[in-house]
Scaffold this motif. Sequence first.
Motif, PDB file in Angstrom:
ATOM      1  N   SER A 139       0.831  -1.213   0.000  1.00 48.14           N
ATOM      2  CA  SER A 139       0.000   0.000   0.000  1.00 48.14           C
ATOM      3  C   SER A 139       0.866   1.264   0.000  1.00 48.14           C
ATOM      4  N   ASP A 140       2.015   1.234   0.684  1.00 45.25           N
ATOM      5  CA  ASP A 140       2.929   2.381   0.627  1.00 45.25           C
ATOM      6  C   ASP A 140       3.516   2.521  -0.775  1.00 45.25           C
ATOM      7  N   GLN A 141       3.829   1.398  -1.369  1.00 45.61           N
ATOM      8  CA  GLN A 141       4.378   1.394  -2.722  1.00 45.61           C
ATOM      9  C   GLN A 141       3.374   2.027  -3.684  1.00 45.61           C
ATOM     10  N   ILE A 142       2.127   1.618  -3.570  1.00 41.81           N
ATOM     11  CA  ILE A 142       1.061   2.177  -4.410  1.00 41.81           C
ATOM     12  C   ILE A 142       0.949   3.685  -4.189  1.00 41.81           C
ATOM     13  N   ALA A 143       0.984   4.116  -2.922  1.00 45.43           N
ATOM     14  CA  ALA A 143       0.854   5.544  -2.624  1.00 45.43           C
ATOM     15  C   ALA A 143       1.975   6.342  -3.275  1.00 45.43           C
ATOM     16  N   HIS A 144       3.210   5.850  -3.193  1.00 51.29           N
ATOM     17  CA  HIS A 144       4.327   6.564  -3.799  1.00 51.29           C
ATOM     18  C   HIS A 144       4.234   6.568  -5.325  1.00 51.29           C
ATOM     19  N   LEU A 145       3.880   5.433  -5.899  1.00 51.45           N
ATOM     20  CA  LEU A 145       3.776   5.340  -7.358  1.00 51.45           C
ATOM     21  C   LEU A 145       2.629   6.185  -7.907  1.00 51.45           C
ATOM     22  N   SER A 146       1.587   6.388  -7.109  1.00 52.93           N
ATOM     23  CA  SER A 146       0.391   7.063  -7.606  1.00 52.93           C
ATOM     24  C   SER A 146       0.639   8.491  -8.053  1.00 52.93           C
ATOM     25  N   VAL A 147       1.680   9.124  -7.555  1.00 55.18           N
ATOM     26  CA  VAL A 147       1.915  10.525  -7.893  1.00 55.18           C
ATOM     27  C   VAL A 147       2.307  10.687  -9.359  1.00 55.18           C
ATOM     28  N   GLU A 148       3.114   9.771  -9.891  1.00 51.37           N
ATOM     29  CA  GLU A 148       3.531   9.887 -11.296  1.00 51.37           C
ATOM     30  C   GLU A 148       2.998   8.772 -12.194  1.00 51.37           C
ATOM     31  N   HIS A 149       2.478   7.710 -11.600  1.00 51.08           N
ATOM     32  CA  HIS A 149       2.064   6.550 -12.396  1.00 51.08           C
ATOM     33  C   HIS A 149       0.634   6.109 -12.067  1.00 51.08           C
ATOM     34  N   ALA A 150      -0.219   7.055 -11.730  1.00 52.85           N
ATOM     35  CA  ALA A 150      -1.577   6.731 -11.280  1.00 52.85           C
ATOM     36  C   ALA A 150      -2.393   5.995 -12.338  1.00 52.85           C
ATOM     37  N   ARG A 151      -2.148   6.280 -13.593  1.00 56.53           N
ATOM     38  CA  ARG A 151      -2.978   5.683 -14.643  1.00 56.53           C
ATOM     39  C   ARG A 151      -2.692   4.197 -14.873  1.00 56.53           C
ATOM     40  N   THR A 152      -1.600   3.686 -14.335  1.00 52.46           N
ATOM     41  CA  THR A 152      -1.311   2.256 -14.498  1.00 52.46           C
ATOM     42  C   THR A 152      -1.448   1.483 -13.184  1.00 52.46           C
ATOM     43  N   LEU A 153      -1.867   2.149 -12.128  1.00 50.73           N
ATOM     44  CA  LEU A 153      -1.951   1.461 -10.832  1.00 50.73           C
ATOM     45  C   LEU A 153      -3.065   0.426 -10.763  1.00 50.73           C
ATOM     46  N   THR A 154      -4.156   0.632 -11.480  1.00 51.50           N
ATOM     47  CA  THR A 154      -5.213  -0.380 -11.490  1.00 51.50           C
ATOM     48  C   THR A 154      -4.651  -1.680 -12.050  1.00 51.50           C
ATOM     49  N   HIS A 155      -3.833  -1.580 -13.085  1.00 53.32           N
ATOM     50  CA  HIS A 155      -3.182  -2.771 -13.637  1.00 53.32           C
ATOM     51  C   HIS A 155      -2.304  -3.443 -12.584  1.00 53.32           C
ATOM     52  N   TYR A 156      -1.541  -2.635 -11.867  1.00 52.70           N
ATOM     53  CA  TYR A 156      -0.630  -3.190 -10.865  1.00 52.70           C
ATOM     54  C   TYR A 156      -1.403  -3.866  -9.733  1.00 52.70           C
ATOM     55  N   ARG A 157      -2.489  -3.231  -9.299  1.00 50.58           N
ATOM     56  CA  ARG A 157      -3.313  -3.842  -8.255  1.00 50.58           C
ATOM     57  C   ARG A 157      -3.895  -5.180  -8.739  1.00 50.58           C
ATOM     58  N   ASP A 158      -4.400  -5.190  -9.979  1.00 46.88           N
ATOM     59  CA  ASP A 158      -4.979  -6.420 -10.528  1.00 46.88           C
ATOM     60  C   ASP A 158      -3.928  -7.523 -10.647  1.00 46.88           C
ATOM     61  N   ALA A 159      -2.735  -7.169 -11.109  1.00 39.77           N
ATOM     62  CA  ALA A 159      -1.656  -8.158 -11.233  1.00 39.77           C
ATOM     63  C   ALA A 159      -1.288  -8.705  -9.863  1.00 39.77           C
ATOM     64  N   HIS A 160      -1.205  -7.835  -8.878  1.00 34.25           N
ATOM     65  CA  HIS A 160      -0.856  -8.244  -7.510  1.00 34.25           C
ATOM     66  C   HIS A 160      -1.901  -9.209  -6.947  1.00 34.25           C
ATOM     67  N   GLU A 161      -3.161  -8.887  -7.203  1.00 39.81           N
ATOM     68  CA  GLU A 161      -4.253  -9.739  -6.705  1.00 39.81           C
ATOM     69  C   GLU A 161      -4.209 -11.115  -7.371  1.00 39.81           C
ATOM     70  N   ILE A 162      -3.951 -11.160  -8.672  1.00 34.93           N
ATOM     71  CA  ILE A 162      -3.860 -12.451  -9.376  1.00 34.93           C
ATOM     72  C   ILE A 162      -2.651 -13.236  -8.882  1.00 34.93           C
ATOM     73  N   ARG A 163      -1.533 -12.555  -8.651  1.00 35.79           N
ATOM     74  CA  ARG A 163      -0.347 -13.244  -8.124  1.00 35.79           C
ATOM     75  C   ARG A 163      -0.646 -13.872  -6.766  1.00 35.79           C
ATOM     76  N   GLN A 164      -1.377 -13.165  -5.928  1.00 39.20           N
ATOM     77  CA  GLN A 164      -1.746 -13.726  -4.622  1.00 39.20           C
ATOM     78  C   GLN A 164      -2.661 -14.939  -4.790  1.00 39.20           C
ATOM     79  N   ARG A 165      -3.610 -14.850  -5.721  1.00 34.08           N
ATOM     80  CA  ARG A 165      -4.470 -16.012  -5.994  1.00 34.08           C
ATOM     81  C   ARG A 165      -3.652 -17.171  -6.530  1.00 34.08           C
ATOM     82  N   ASN A 166      -2.661 -16.876  -7.359  1.00 32.78           N
ATOM     83  CA  ASN A 166      -1.791 -17.905  -7.913  1.00 32.78           C
ATOM     84  C   ASN A 166      -1.040 -18.623  -6.789  1.00 32.78           C
ATOM     85  N   GLU A 167      -0.568 -17.877  -5.811  1.00 33.04           N
ATOM     86  CA  GLU A 167       0.143 -18.482  -4.683  1.00 33.04           C
ATOM     87  C   GLU A 167      -0.757 -19.425  -3.885  1.00 33.04           C
TER      88      GLU A 167
END
Length: 198
Positions: A122-150
């Motif tokens: 969540s801290d990583q997302i907060a820091h990235l959101s300032v310059e990369h907000a438009r791709t964060l939904t992708h990152y959240r979705d990828a993270h969620e799928i990776r957790q499901r994969n585990e």
Amino acid sequence: MSPTQVVVIVIVVVVVVAALVAFAVVANRRRALRQRFGPEYDRAVEEQDSRGAAERELRERERRHAELELTPLSPESRARYAAAWEDLQVRFVDSPAETVGDADELVSRLIAERGYPTGDFSDQIAHLSVEHARTLTHYRDAHEIRQRNERGEAGTEDLRQALVHYRALFADLLGEDPVGQRAPEQRHPDSEHDATSR
């Protein structure tokens, strides 16, 4: 008109002008936050108790982001990351579950090399959101799928989607799409394709 009436009128005009200026300042700040954070602005508003609280959080993200020492990638480093991503996509065909984990690690290395913290997600997302907000939904979705994969809950198509999602942030951080618009391929039982046929 009496002097008292003139003073009252002047006071009313000053109050109205001050209110209009305050409204314009708030509107400009809100517009600037919306432009900078895009969909992350709406997400913050949904997650907070009020719009004001969300905007305070986003301004706090900007403040913390300003304290980071971000570094651009050298051309050599950019080429190395692009080659590593190309390798990931080739390996996806034979081992999609493992490749998604490797993609997460590669994205984390890139995030760290750029100067962002890589600890808490969540801290990583907060820091990235300032310059990369438009791709964060992708990152959240990828993270969620990776957790499901585990947990063994993600199918091959989910894993392919995760790689596509990771690539969105990866390309944003890299400054270019590492392999054009090609998505990772799936292996079909009746297919003769292998990693070298692409």
